[in-house]
Design a protein around this motif. Sequence first.
Motif, PDB file in Angstrom:
ATOM      1  N   ARG A  68       4.397   0.258  14.200  1.00 55.45           N
ATOM      2  CA  ARG A  68       4.883   0.911  13.464  1.00 55.45           C
ATOM      3  C   ARG A  68       5.320   2.068  14.065  1.00 55.45           C
ATOM      4  N   GLN A  69       5.848   2.428  14.889  1.00 55.81           N
ATOM      5  CA  GLN A  69       7.200   4.076  15.009  1.00 55.81           C
ATOM      6  C   GLN A  69       8.334   3.638  15.348  1.00 55.81           C
ATOM      7  N   VAL A  70       8.423   2.292  14.951  1.00 57.52           N
ATOM      8  CA  VAL A  70       9.918   1.766  14.193  1.00 57.52           C
ATOM      9  C   VAL A  70      11.124   2.528  12.795  1.00 57.52           C
ATOM     10  N   ALA A  71      10.077   2.224  11.759  1.00 58.98           N
ATOM     11  CA  ALA A  71      10.372   3.125  10.890  1.00 58.98           C
ATOM     12  C   ALA A  71      10.448   4.583  11.016  1.00 58.98           C
ATOM     13  N   TYR A  72       9.590   5.564  12.420  1.00 59.05           N
ATOM     14  CA  TYR A  72      10.643   6.862  12.064  1.00 59.05           C
ATOM     15  C   TYR A  72      10.662   7.595  13.089  1.00 59.05           C
ATOM     16  N   TYR A  73      11.939   6.307  13.855  1.00 58.06           N
ATOM     17  CA  TYR A  73      12.471   6.667  14.986  1.00 58.06           C
ATOM     18  C   TYR A  73      13.599   7.200  14.132  1.00 58.06           C
ATOM     19  N   ASN A  74      14.084   7.436  13.798  1.00 57.95           N
ATOM     20  CA  ASN A  74      15.557   8.013  12.952  1.00 57.95           C
ATOM     21  C   ASN A  74      14.822   9.011  12.228  1.00 57.95           C
ATOM     22  N   TYR A  75      13.753   9.152  11.351  1.00 62.71           N
ATOM     23  CA  TYR A  75      13.118  10.809  11.152  1.00 62.71           C
ATOM     24  C   TYR A  75      12.741  11.704  12.330  1.00 62.71           C
ATOM     25  N   ILE A  76      12.088  10.724  13.297  1.00 63.32           N
ATOM     26  CA  ILE A  76      11.998  12.065  14.281  1.00 63.32           C
ATOM     27  C   ILE A  76      13.318  12.315  14.787  1.00 63.32           C
ATOM     28  N   ILE A  77      13.997  11.912  15.319  1.00 65.76           N
ATOM     29  CA  ILE A  77      14.942  12.216  16.168  1.00 65.76           C
ATOM     30  C   ILE A  77      15.758  13.323  15.303  1.00 65.76           C
ATOM     31  N   SER A  78      15.704  12.885  13.772  1.00 70.10           N
ATOM     32  CA  SER A  78      16.057  13.832  13.150  1.00 70.10           C
ATOM     33  C   SER A  78      15.549  14.901  12.955  1.00 70.10           C
ATOM     34  N   LEU A  79      14.514  15.153  13.247  1.00 69.92           N
ATOM     35  CA  LEU A  79      13.812  16.872  13.422  1.00 69.92           C
ATOM     36  C   LEU A  79      13.465  17.829  15.178  1.00 69.92           C
ATOM     37  N   LYS A  80      14.341  16.713  15.269  1.00 74.35           N
ATOM     38  CA  LYS A  80      15.209  17.085  17.103  1.00 74.35           C
ATOM     39  C   LYS A  80      13.613  18.298  17.458  1.00 74.35           C
ATOM     40  N   PRO A  81      13.220  17.321  17.879  1.00 78.40           N
ATOM     41  CA  PRO A  81      11.629  18.489  18.736  1.00 78.40           C
ATOM     42  C   PRO A  81      11.861  17.988  19.074  1.00 78.40           C
ATOM     43  N   LYS A  82      11.816  18.957  20.884  1.00 81.30           N
ATOM     44  CA  LYS A  82      11.929  19.154  22.326  1.00 81.30           C
ATOM     45  C   LYS A  82      10.784  17.705  22.606  1.00 81.30           C
ATOM     46  N   ARG A  83      10.047  17.490  22.410  1.00 81.42           N
ATOM     47  CA  ARG A  83       9.031  16.573  23.116  1.00 81.42           C
ATOM     48  C   ARG A  83       8.271  15.673  22.308  1.00 81.42           C
ATOM     49  N   VAL A  84       8.727  14.600  22.926  1.00 79.16           N
ATOM     50  CA  VAL A  84       7.524  13.440  22.043  1.00 79.16           C
ATOM     51  C   VAL A  84       6.695  13.911  22.875  1.00 79.16           C
ATOM     52  N   ILE A  85       5.267  12.941  22.575  1.00 77.50           N
ATOM     53  CA  ILE A  85       3.767  12.997  23.613  1.00 77.50           C
ATOM     54  C   ILE A  85       3.389  11.242  22.941  1.00 77.50           C
ATOM     55  N   PHE A  86       3.652  10.979  24.318  1.00 72.65           N
ATOM     56  CA  PHE A  86       3.640   9.261  23.432  1.00 72.65           C
ATOM     57  C   PHE A  86       1.659   8.676  24.643  1.00 72.65           C
TER      58      PHE A  86
END
Length: 120
Positions: A68-86
Amino acid sequence: MKKKTLVLGASLNENRYSNIAIKRLRGKEVPVVAIGLRVGVVADVTIATEKVDFKDINTVTLYLNPTRQVAYYNYIISLKPKRVIFNPGTENMDFIKLLKENNIESEIACTLVLLSTNQY
């Protein structure tokens, strides 16, 4: 400044870890925004169902399985967060590699544990 956090995969179900995470983050006065499958409110956080162009996101904490993450890859990157917690069950080496290529830190951890041990 508190680390504004996007909870991705937010649930209205009080038994879900994403729901508990929102409550614990707010309890520590962390600014929270959330995206899930259903519109609703957890604590004082309104859950959106669309990809909102949130500003100043420090952390994205994932509660979506790798498929389900695949659909959000570009979106998350576009937000330019400092980190992503898995969080447990969301580990995704393909996405971690993509985040690294975009200078975004990733952490395989549990948001609830990080909060309870003051490591958030």
